[in-house]
Structure formats: structure tokens, C-alpha cells
Design a protein around this motif. Sequence first.
Motif, PDB file in Angstrom:
ATOM      1  N   ARG A  58      -3.743  19.767  -5.439  1.00  0.00           N
ATOM      2  CA  ARG A  58      -2.864  19.030  -4.534  1.00  0.00           C
ATOM      3  C   ARG A  58      -3.555  17.814  -3.927  1.00  0.00           C
ATOM      4  O   ARG A  58      -2.935  16.752  -3.775  1.00  0.00           O
ATOM      5  N   LEU A  59      -4.823  17.932  -3.596  1.00  0.00           N
ATOM      6  CA  LEU A  59      -5.540  16.799  -3.007  1.00  0.00           C
ATOM      7  C   LEU A  59      -5.835  15.731  -4.048  1.00  0.00           C
ATOM      8  O   LEU A  59      -5.844  14.531  -3.731  1.00  0.00           O
ATOM      9  N   CYS A  60      -6.061  16.138  -5.293  1.00  0.00           N
ATOM     10  CA  CYS A  60      -6.238  15.145  -6.355  1.00  0.00           C
ATOM     11  C   CYS A  60      -4.960  14.345  -6.566  1.00  0.00           C
ATOM     12  O   CYS A  60      -5.006  13.128  -6.780  1.00  0.00           O
ATOM     13  N   ARG A  61      -3.827  15.009  -6.514  1.00  0.00           N
ATOM     14  CA  ARG A  61      -2.554  14.296  -6.695  1.00  0.00           C
ATOM     15  C   ARG A  61      -2.328  13.262  -5.595  1.00  0.00           C
ATOM     16  O   ARG A  61      -1.639  12.266  -5.804  1.00  0.00           O
ATOM     17  N   LYS A  62      -2.882  13.495  -4.431  1.00  0.00           N
ATOM     18  CA  LYS A  62      -2.759  12.554  -3.321  1.00  0.00           C
ATOM     19  C   LYS A  62      -3.874  11.504  -3.320  1.00  0.00           C
ATOM     20  O   LYS A  62      -3.914  10.640  -2.448  1.00  0.00           O
ATOM     21  N   GLY A  63      -4.802  11.596  -4.273  1.00  0.00           N
ATOM     22  CA  GLY A  63      -5.907  10.654  -4.322  1.00  0.00           C
ATOM     23  C   GLY A  63      -6.987  10.907  -3.292  1.00  0.00           C
ATOM     24  O   GLY A  63      -7.843  10.051  -3.057  1.00  0.00           O
ATOM     25  N   LEU A  64      -6.966  12.093  -2.669  1.00  0.00           N
ATOM     26  CA  LEU A  64      -7.918  12.405  -1.604  1.00  0.00           C
ATOM     27  C   LEU A  64      -9.161  13.128  -2.108  1.00  0.00           C
ATOM     28  O   LEU A  64     -10.111  13.347  -1.351  1.00  0.00           O
ATOM     29  N   MET A 120       0.853  -1.200   0.000  1.00  0.00           N
ATOM     30  CA  MET A 120       0.000   0.000   0.000  1.00  0.00           C
ATOM     31  C   MET A 120       0.883   1.243   0.000  1.00  0.00           C
ATOM     32  O   MET A 120       1.810   1.347   0.789  1.00  0.00           O
ATOM     33  N   THR A 121       0.622   2.189  -0.889  1.00  0.00           N
ATOM     34  CA  THR A 121       1.380   3.429  -0.920  1.00  0.00           C
ATOM     35  C   THR A 121       0.939   4.344   0.213  1.00  0.00           C
ATOM     36  O   THR A 121      -0.108   4.143   0.836  1.00  0.00           O
ATOM     37  N   ASN A 122       1.753   5.364   0.482  1.00  0.00           N
ATOM     38  CA  ASN A 122       1.391   6.343   1.495  1.00  0.00           C
ATOM     39  C   ASN A 122       0.078   7.027   1.143  1.00  0.00           C
ATOM     40  O   ASN A 122      -0.752   7.289   2.011  1.00  0.00           O
ATOM     41  N   ALA A 123      -0.119   7.316  -0.157  1.00  0.00           N
ATOM     42  CA  ALA A 123      -1.365   7.948  -0.581  1.00  0.00           C
ATOM     43  C   ALA A 123      -2.554   7.043  -0.294  1.00  0.00           C
ATOM     44  O   ALA A 123      -3.602   7.496   0.185  1.00  0.00           O
ATOM     45  N   ASP A 124      -2.403   5.736  -0.584  1.00  0.00           N
ATOM     46  CA  ASP A 124      -3.496   4.801  -0.304  1.00  0.00           C
ATOM     47  C   ASP A 124      -3.793   4.745   1.190  1.00  0.00           C
ATOM     48  O   ASP A 124      -4.954   4.635   1.600  1.00  0.00           O
ATOM     49  N   GLY A 125      -2.739   4.823   2.012  1.00  0.00           N
ATOM     50  CA  GLY A 125      -2.946   4.813   3.455  1.00  0.00           C
ATOM     51  C   GLY A 125      -3.698   6.033   3.928  1.00  0.00           C
ATOM     52  O   GLY A 125      -4.561   5.932   4.817  1.00  0.00           O
ATOM     53  N   GLN A 126      -3.418   7.190   3.341  1.00  0.00           N
ATOM     54  CA  GLN A 126      -4.142   8.405   3.710  1.00  0.00           C
ATOM     55  C   GLN A 126      -5.610   8.307   3.320  1.00  0.00           C
ATOM     56  O   GLN A 126      -6.488   8.717   4.081  1.00  0.00           O
ATOM     57  N   VAL A 127      -5.870   7.777   2.143  1.00  0.00           N
ATOM     58  CA  VAL A 127      -7.267   7.608   1.704  1.00  0.00           C
ATOM     59  C   VAL A 127      -8.008   6.680   2.658  1.00  0.00           C
ATOM     60  O   VAL A 127      -9.148   6.955   3.063  1.00  0.00           O
ATOM     61  N   ALA A 128      -7.371   5.591   3.049  1.00  0.00           N
ATOM     62  CA  ALA A 128      -8.003   4.647   3.966  1.00  0.00           C
ATOM     63  C   ALA A 128      -8.287   5.288   5.322  1.00  0.00           C
ATOM     64  O   ALA A 128      -9.346   5.057   5.926  1.00  0.00           O
ATOM     65  N   LEU A 129      -7.349   6.111   5.807  1.00  0.00           N
ATOM     66  CA  LEU A 129      -7.561   6.801   7.079  1.00  0.00           C
ATOM     67  C   LEU A 129      -8.741   7.767   6.982  1.00  0.00           C
ATOM     68  O   LEU A 129      -9.583   7.831   7.893  1.00  0.00           O
ATOM     69  N   LEU A 130      -8.807   8.521   5.893  1.00  0.00           N
ATOM     70  CA  LEU A 130      -9.904   9.469   5.722  1.00  0.00           C
ATOM     71  C   LEU A 130     -11.244   8.748   5.684  1.00  0.00           C
ATOM     72  O   LEU A 130     -12.209   9.177   6.332  1.00  0.00           O
ATOM     73  N   GLU A 131     -11.315   7.667   4.938  1.00  0.00           N
ATOM     74  CA  GLU A 131     -12.589   6.961   4.822  1.00  0.00           C
ATOM     75  C   GLU A 131     -12.958   6.245   6.118  1.00  0.00           C
ATOM     76  O   GLU A 131     -14.136   6.140   6.460  1.00  0.00           O
ATOM     77  N   GLY A 132     -11.962   5.763   6.851  1.00  0.00           N
ATOM     78  CA  GLY A 132     -12.255   5.047   8.087  1.00  0.00           C
ATOM     79  C   GLY A 132     -12.613   5.957   9.241  1.00  0.00           C
ATOM     80  O   GLY A 132     -13.571   5.704   9.978  1.00  0.00           O
ATOM     81  N   ARG A 133     -11.843   7.045   9.398  1.00  0.00           N
ATOM     82  CA  ARG A 133     -12.050   7.939  10.543  1.00  0.00           C
ATOM     83  C   ARG A 133     -12.963   9.116  10.215  1.00  0.00           C
ATOM     84  O   ARG A 133     -13.520   9.736  11.111  1.00  0.00           O
ATOM     85  N   GLY A 134     -13.036   9.467   8.921  1.00  0.00           N
ATOM     86  CA  GLY A 134     -13.843  10.626   8.521  1.00  0.00           C
ATOM     87  C   GLY A 134     -13.096  11.930   8.600  1.00  0.00           C
ATOM     88  O   GLY A 134     -13.661  12.990   8.291  1.00  0.00           O
TER      89      GLY A 134
END
Length: 234
Positions: free
Chosen positions: A64-70, A1-15
Motif C-alpha cells: 500500500r505504501l509503494c502504491r502511494k510512492g511513500l 502535483m498529485t496528492n501522492a506527490d504532496g504526501q511524499v513532500a510532506l514526509l521528506e520535509g517534516r519527517g
Amino acid sequence: MTNADGQVALLEGRGHLLVPAPLPPAMLDAAAKSLDQWLGQAAGSRNLLAHPPCREMAIQLKARLCRKGLLDASSVAVQCTLFDKTPERNWLVALHQDTSIPASADGMPAVIKEGEPYVQPPIDVLQSLLAVRVHLDDCGADAGPLRVVPGSHRAGRLDPDEAQALCAAHGDTVCTAARGDALLMRPLLLHASSRAKSPARRRVLHFLFGPPGLPHGLAWNHMVAGDPPSPRET
């Protein structure tokens, strides 16, 4: 999992997710100075997408947020609100969800705020949105930061008793931030804000992003799309 994928997962899990300094300091300085001149002594405004420095911030945030997948590449900025907490305006905000959007639809009740209609849409619309809170000042634990109930965005629309029960059961998290940091959050995330214990100026620009087209006959009051973003970071 990339760092970007980890950030997306955190956002979706925690809100919610803190993104350190996504915008250049010079852009923050220019926006803060222009807002002081434009708004004077007002505590804030909901209609700041009409203000050129805020429109440019929205465009740069999206890129910037699109580049991070957020944020989805098709997303548009639909609102920018300034919250300006000072020693003289040291307010608190009770536990709540953000359930009104700057839009209108035939047959849907609307409330007029600063001359614009706001409605409470069905939950599928709220779930498609992302708020981005850009801090123009440091916001430590004594500055009245946002408190959130992680994961509560997945519980649907809650009445006050349900909100308090969920907070009591799961607890809340204090969201401190340094100047320039961006706090991403889903509008249905339960959140609150206490009065500052050590009052100082705490300015936050609260951007709202969503899809350009809405279901249920809804239409945004305003949209800022910006240029197509560059590829996602990995």
C-alpha cells in the motif's frame, strides 16, 4: 502535483506523515488477538516479524505504501516491535532518535536485545530507513501519544543537549491517531512520549523498512520482502 506527490513532500520535509487506515480492520483484529495469545502479559517484543500475522501486515503495508510512492519497491521489512501501554504499564519515553538497527557487521560493536544483535550504523544507513507505526487502538491526546520535532531528521545524529535545544527552538507536534492509522516517520526524527493522562490500552506495532542490501559490511538479522507491488497511485 498529485496528492501522492504532496504526501511524499510532506514526509521528506517534516519527517513524519499520518496515513489513515492503510490496512483492513479484520487484519488489525486478527493481529491484536493473536498477539495477546502469543505474548501473554509481556509489555511487547522486538522480534515480531517471526509472528505470521505481523509478517502479513508488513507485506500488505509495503504494497500500500509503494502504491502511494511513500516506500521504494525494493524495500524490505526488517523489524516489527509491539509497544503495549496500559494503565499498569504507563511509561514515558524521553526525547531521542532511533539510532540502533537489527543488523550486524564484523568489527562493529553490537548490543544483544532479545537474542539478536543491534548496531548503531553510519548516518547514511539511518537516512535510508522508514518506520511505520500502526495503531491497534485509538490514541488521543490523553493516551500518551508520540510527540515529534518536525524537520529534526535533517539535523543529523544529535546528542541530548542538541536535541533539547532543537526542540526548544522549534517546538514539538502531538501525533494523535485513530485505530488503524499508520504514522510514518524517519528514525532520525526527534520523538518522545509522555505518560497517558487518561490511562487506557494503547498498542502500536512499529515496523521498520529499509533497503535489502546495506553498505559498510552490514547485514540485516531478518528480512521480509513480499510480492512486487502494483503501480503507484496518482
